[in-house]
Design a protein around this motif. Structure first.
Motif, PDB file in Angstrom:
ATOM      1  N   VAL A  46       0.826  -1.212   0.000  1.00 14.74           N
ATOM      2  CA  VAL A  46       0.000   0.000   0.000  1.00 14.74           C
ATOM      3  C   VAL A  46       0.855   1.255   0.000  1.00 14.74           C
ATOM      4  O   VAL A  46       0.488   2.272  -0.611  1.00 14.74           O
ATOM      5  N   ALA A  47       2.008   1.219   0.661  1.00 15.54           N
ATOM      6  CA  ALA A  47       2.894   2.381   0.648  1.00 15.54           C
ATOM      7  C   ALA A  47       3.343   2.708  -0.774  1.00 15.54           C
ATOM      8  O   ALA A  47       3.411   3.875  -1.171  1.00 15.54           O
ATOM      9  N   ARG A  48       3.633   1.677  -1.565  1.00 14.89           N
ATOM     10  CA  ARG A  48       4.038   1.904  -2.958  1.00 14.89           C
ATOM     11  C   ARG A  48       2.863   2.434  -3.781  1.00 14.89           C
ATOM     12  O   ARG A  48       3.040   3.337  -4.611  1.00 14.89           O
ATOM     13  N   LEU A  49       1.662   1.921  -3.541  1.00  8.23           N
ATOM     14  CA  LEU A  49       0.495   2.443  -4.250  1.00  8.23           C
ATOM     15  C   LEU A  49       0.282   3.919  -3.938  1.00  8.23           C
ATOM     16  O   LEU A  49      -0.071   4.711  -4.812  1.00  8.23           O
ATOM     17  N   ALA A  50       0.490   4.291  -2.676  1.00  8.77           N
ATOM     18  CA  ALA A  50       0.355   5.694  -2.293  1.00  8.77           C
ATOM     19  C   ALA A  50       1.379   6.558  -3.020  1.00  8.77           C
ATOM     20  O   ALA A  50       1.066   7.668  -3.484  1.00  8.77           O
ATOM     21  N   GLN A  51       2.597   6.052  -3.135  1.00  9.62           N
ATOM     22  CA  GLN A  51       3.646   6.794  -3.832  1.00  9.62           C
ATOM     23  C   GLN A  51       3.289   7.000  -5.298  1.00  9.62           C
ATOM     24  O   GLN A  51       3.416   8.112  -5.836  1.00  9.62           O
ATOM     25  N   ILE A  52       2.818   5.938  -5.944  1.00 11.91           N
ATOM     26  CA  ILE A  52       2.461   6.024  -7.366  1.00 11.91           C
ATOM     27  C   ILE A  52       1.279   6.964  -7.576  1.00 11.91           C
ATOM     28  O   ILE A  52       1.316   7.864  -8.425  1.00 11.91           O
ATOM     29  N   ALA A  53       0.219   6.755  -6.806  1.00 17.52           N
ATOM     30  CA  ALA A  53      -0.972   7.586  -6.961  1.00 17.52           C
ATOM     31  C   ALA A  53      -0.662   9.049  -6.667  1.00 17.52           C
ATOM     32  O   ALA A  53      -1.149   9.960  -7.355  1.00 17.52           O
ATOM     33  N   GLY A  54       0.155   9.305  -5.644  1.00 16.71           N
ATOM     34  CA  GLY A  54       0.484  10.674  -5.284  1.00 16.71           C
ATOM     35  C   GLY A  54       1.299  11.377  -6.344  1.00 16.71           C
ATOM     36  O   GLY A  54       1.001  12.527  -6.710  1.00 16.71           O
ATOM     37  N   GLN A  55       2.320  10.704  -6.858  1.00 15.94           N
ATOM     38  CA  GLN A  55       3.165  11.332  -7.870  1.00 15.94           C
ATOM     39  C   GLN A  55       2.409  11.564  -9.167  1.00 15.94           C
ATOM     40  O   GLN A  55       2.509  12.633  -9.777  1.00 15.94           O
ATOM     41  N   LEU A  56       1.621  10.587  -9.583  1.00 15.38           N
ATOM     42  CA  LEU A  56       0.933  10.707 -10.870  1.00 15.38           C
ATOM     43  C   LEU A  56      -0.313  11.566 -10.797  1.00 15.38           C
ATOM     44  O   LEU A  56      -0.857  11.964 -11.832  1.00 15.38           O
ATOM     45  N   ALA A  57      -0.791  11.883  -9.598  1.00 17.11           N
ATOM     46  CA  ALA A  57      -1.927  12.794  -9.475  1.00 17.11           C
ATOM     47  C   ALA A  57      -1.596  14.156 -10.066  1.00 17.11           C
ATOM     48  O   ALA A  57      -2.477  14.866 -10.563  1.00 17.11           O
ATOM     49  N   VAL A  58      -0.332  14.503 -10.042  1.00 14.57           N
ATOM     50  CA  VAL A  58       0.114  15.785 -10.595  1.00 14.57           C
ATOM     51  C   VAL A  58       0.422  15.667 -12.082  1.00 14.57           C
ATOM     52  O   VAL A  58      -0.056  16.463 -12.899  1.00 14.57           O
ATOM     53  N   HIS A  59       1.200  14.659 -12.446  1.00 17.12           N
ATOM     54  CA  HIS A  59       1.702  14.553 -13.810  1.00 17.12           C
ATOM     55  C   HIS A  59       0.779  13.770 -14.748  1.00 17.12           C
ATOM     56  O   HIS A  59       0.808  13.989 -15.961  1.00 17.12           O
ATOM     57  N   ARG A  60      -0.001  12.843 -14.205  1.00 16.22           N
ATOM     58  CA  ARG A  60      -0.915  12.038 -15.015  1.00 16.22           C
ATOM     59  C   ARG A  60      -2.227  11.842 -14.254  1.00 16.22           C
ATOM     60  O   ARG A  60      -2.524  10.753 -13.768  1.00 16.22           O
ATOM     61  N   PRO A  61      -3.039  12.894 -14.136  1.00 16.14           N
ATOM     62  CA  PRO A  61      -4.274  12.771 -13.362  1.00 16.14           C
ATOM     63  C   PRO A  61      -5.259  11.757 -13.922  1.00 16.14           C
ATOM     64  O   PRO A  61      -6.182  11.333 -13.219  1.00 16.14           O
ATOM     65  N   ASP A  62      -5.070  11.353 -15.184  1.00 17.03           N
ATOM     66  CA  ASP A  62      -5.958  10.357 -15.787  1.00 17.03           C
ATOM     67  C   ASP A  62      -5.503   8.930 -15.483  1.00 17.03           C
ATOM     68  O   ASP A  62      -6.219   7.970 -15.784  1.00 17.03           O
ATOM     69  N   PHE A  63      -4.318   8.749 -14.909  1.00 16.79           N
ATOM     70  CA  PHE A  63      -3.771   7.418 -14.645  1.00 16.79           C
ATOM     71  C   PHE A  63      -4.504   6.788 -13.462  1.00 16.79           C
ATOM     72  O   PHE A  63      -4.671   7.415 -12.414  1.00 16.79           O
ATOM     73  N   ALA A  64      -4.935   5.525 -13.629  1.00 15.33           N
ATOM     74  CA  ALA A  64      -5.724   4.851 -12.597  1.00 15.33           C
ATOM     75  C   ALA A  64      -4.937   3.734 -11.936  1.00 15.33           C
ATOM     76  O   ALA A  64      -4.440   2.830 -12.611  1.00 15.33           O
ATOM     77  N   VAL A  65      -4.830   3.807 -10.616  1.00 14.92           N
ATOM     78  CA  VAL A  65      -4.287   2.701  -9.832  1.00 14.92           C
ATOM     79  C   VAL A  65      -5.450   1.813  -9.405  1.00 14.92           C
ATOM     80  O   VAL A  65      -6.452   2.312  -8.872  1.00 14.92           O
ATOM     81  N   LEU A  66      -5.347   0.516  -9.655  1.00 13.23           N
ATOM     82  CA  LEU A  66      -6.388  -0.443  -9.317  1.00 13.23           C
ATOM     83  C   LEU A  66      -5.815  -1.510  -8.391  1.00 13.23           C
ATOM     84  O   LEU A  66      -4.781  -2.109  -8.696  1.00 13.23           O
ATOM     85  N   ALA A  67      -6.489  -1.743  -7.279  1.00 17.99           N
ATOM     86  CA  ALA A  67      -6.066  -2.807  -6.360  1.00 17.99           C
ATOM     87  C   ALA A  67      -6.306  -4.156  -7.007  1.00 17.99           C
ATOM     88  O   ALA A  67      -7.387  -4.413  -7.547  1.00 17.99           O
ATOM     89  N   GLY A  68      -5.333  -5.036  -6.912  1.00 15.54           N
ATOM     90  CA  GLY A  68      -5.448  -6.345  -7.538  1.00 15.54           C
ATOM     91  C   GLY A  68      -6.094  -7.396  -6.673  1.00 15.54           C
ATOM     92  O   GLY A  68      -6.157  -8.563  -7.068  1.00 15.54           O
ATOM     93  N   SER A  69      -6.594  -7.008  -5.501  1.00 12.26           N
ATOM     94  CA  SER A  69      -7.216  -7.974  -4.599  1.00 12.26           C
ATOM     95  C   SER A  69      -8.210  -7.255  -3.700  1.00 12.26           C
ATOM     96  O   SER A  69      -7.991  -6.104  -3.297  1.00 12.26           O
ATOM     97  N   ALA A  70      -9.292  -7.955  -3.368  1.00  4.74           N
ATOM     98  CA  ALA A  70     -10.253  -7.410  -2.404  1.00  4.74           C
ATOM     99  C   ALA A  70      -9.662  -7.363  -1.006  1.00  4.74           C
ATOM    100  O   ALA A  70     -10.181  -6.663  -0.130  1.00  4.74           O
ATOM    101  N   GLY A  71      -8.559  -8.075  -0.772  1.00  8.09           N
ATOM    102  CA  GLY A  71      -7.954  -8.109   0.543  1.00  8.09           C
ATOM    103  C   GLY A  71      -7.411  -6.774   1.005  1.00  8.09           C
ATOM    104  O   GLY A  71      -7.317  -6.524   2.204  1.00  8.09           O
TER     105      GLY A  71
END
Length: 317
Positions: free
Chosen positions: A185-210
């Motif tokens: 989750v820490a890595r997902l936060a890093q990706i989503a946070g960085q790309l929110a500025v440079h690629r706001p259309d980029f979607a992070v999707l969780a690969g598990s309901a867990g």
């Protein structure tokens, strides 16, 4: 290329087989229609739960065409100008050339986007330079948008770094998202946070309901959870509660889903998913060999854990 926003829950659907291990497209159609009655955002075919490595190229094309046919029929029946369900198809191969060819076939068969695992057979040579070159070429020559698929459990432990994913997303607009099954989750936060500025259309999707709720909390826009094949309304409800700000309800539901999700993914994999569908809906069948179905003890454990959820899923139908 038209923007393709990814938002919501995309069940990674199984590929069904008859008693002779031939494709059972009739059951696939029935499952897709059953899922469409919930509030899912689309389907993923030919992923890990779709047993893609066990299918021929011709079979893969038939699966995509079948799913596209269901979406088109639903769109027409609902009187919509555009499909409400998106179709993503797994296209990761061990060579860049074969991956691009798979993307081309997926486009011809009717997919909206492709889900691409990293090549891993020559694991020791899959350094950052090789992976960058691979995904750049796939994005350049694929006729469809590309979703990077990170799943170390199925790629000999190859785990894509946040810096690599962000660099690819920033370089190529055709790379539109990430399905991450590693659960970091820490890595997902890093990706989503960085790309929110440079690629706001980029979607992070969780690969598990867990870890769906934790992923949403750090910026994910949805998920591709196997459990959504069995409990689509309840998996969707985790995201709906989160988006409504009902965090305590979302937390309680997330916690309840974890044991069953673990059983269907980490413990039993596709054999457990198909067994759960057999128990819940009367279809599912066996995985294709060499994967074996659940034994009686495993089936009893699954049945016990599924019982309460099954009643709730039907009552919400």
């Amino acid at each position: 290329m038209t923007a393709l926003p990814l938002q919501g829950i995309y069940p990674p659907v199984p590929t069904f087989f008859d008693a002779n291990e031939e494709l059972d497209l009739t059951t696939l159609e029935s499952h897709l229609r059953w899922l469409a009655a919930s509030k899912i955002a689309g389907y993923v075919v030919l992923g890990s739960n779709g047993e893609a490595p066990h299918l021929t190229g011709e079979e893969r094309e038939l699966v995509i065409r079948t799913a596209r046919g269901v979406i088109d029929q639903l769109t027409q029946a609902e009187g919509l100008a555009h499909p409400r369900l998106l179709l993503l198809a797994g296209c990761g191969e061990q060579s860049t050339r074969a991956t691009i060819a798979g993307c081309e076939r997926a486009a011809q068969a009717g997919a909206d986007a492709v889900l691409v695992l990293p090549p891993f057979y020559f694991r020791g040579r899959m350094n950052e330079a090789a992976l960058l070159a691979h995904y750049r070429a796939v994005a350049e020559y694929s006729p469809l948008p590309v979703v990077i698929y990170n799943m170390p459990a199925n790629t000999a432990g190859l785990d894509l770094e946040a810096s690599l994913i962000c660099r690819l997303a920033e370089e190529h607009p055709k790379i539109i998202g990430l399905k991450d099954s590693a659960g970091n989750v820490a890595r997902l936060a890093q990706i989503a946070g960085q790309l929110a500025v440079h690629r706001p259309d980029f979607a992070v999707l969780a690969g598990s309901a867990g870890f769906l709720l934790p992923a949403l909390a750090v910026g994910a826009r949805g998920g591709v959870p196997a459990l959504a094949n069995v409990l689509p309304r309840q998996v969707w409800r985790v995201q709906a509660l989160f988006e409504d700000g009902r965090l305590e309800e979302a937390r309680r539901l997330q916690a309840r889903l974890v044991p069953l999700n673990t059983l269907l993914t980490t413990t039993y994999s596709v054999a457990g998913l198909k067994a759960a569908l057999q128990l819940l809906n009367g279809y599912g069948g066996r995985p294709r060999s060499p994967v074996l179905p659940l034994d009686e003890q495993e089936l009893a454990q699954l049945k016990s854990l599924l019982a309460t959820f099954a009643d709730e899923e039907r009552s919400n139908g």
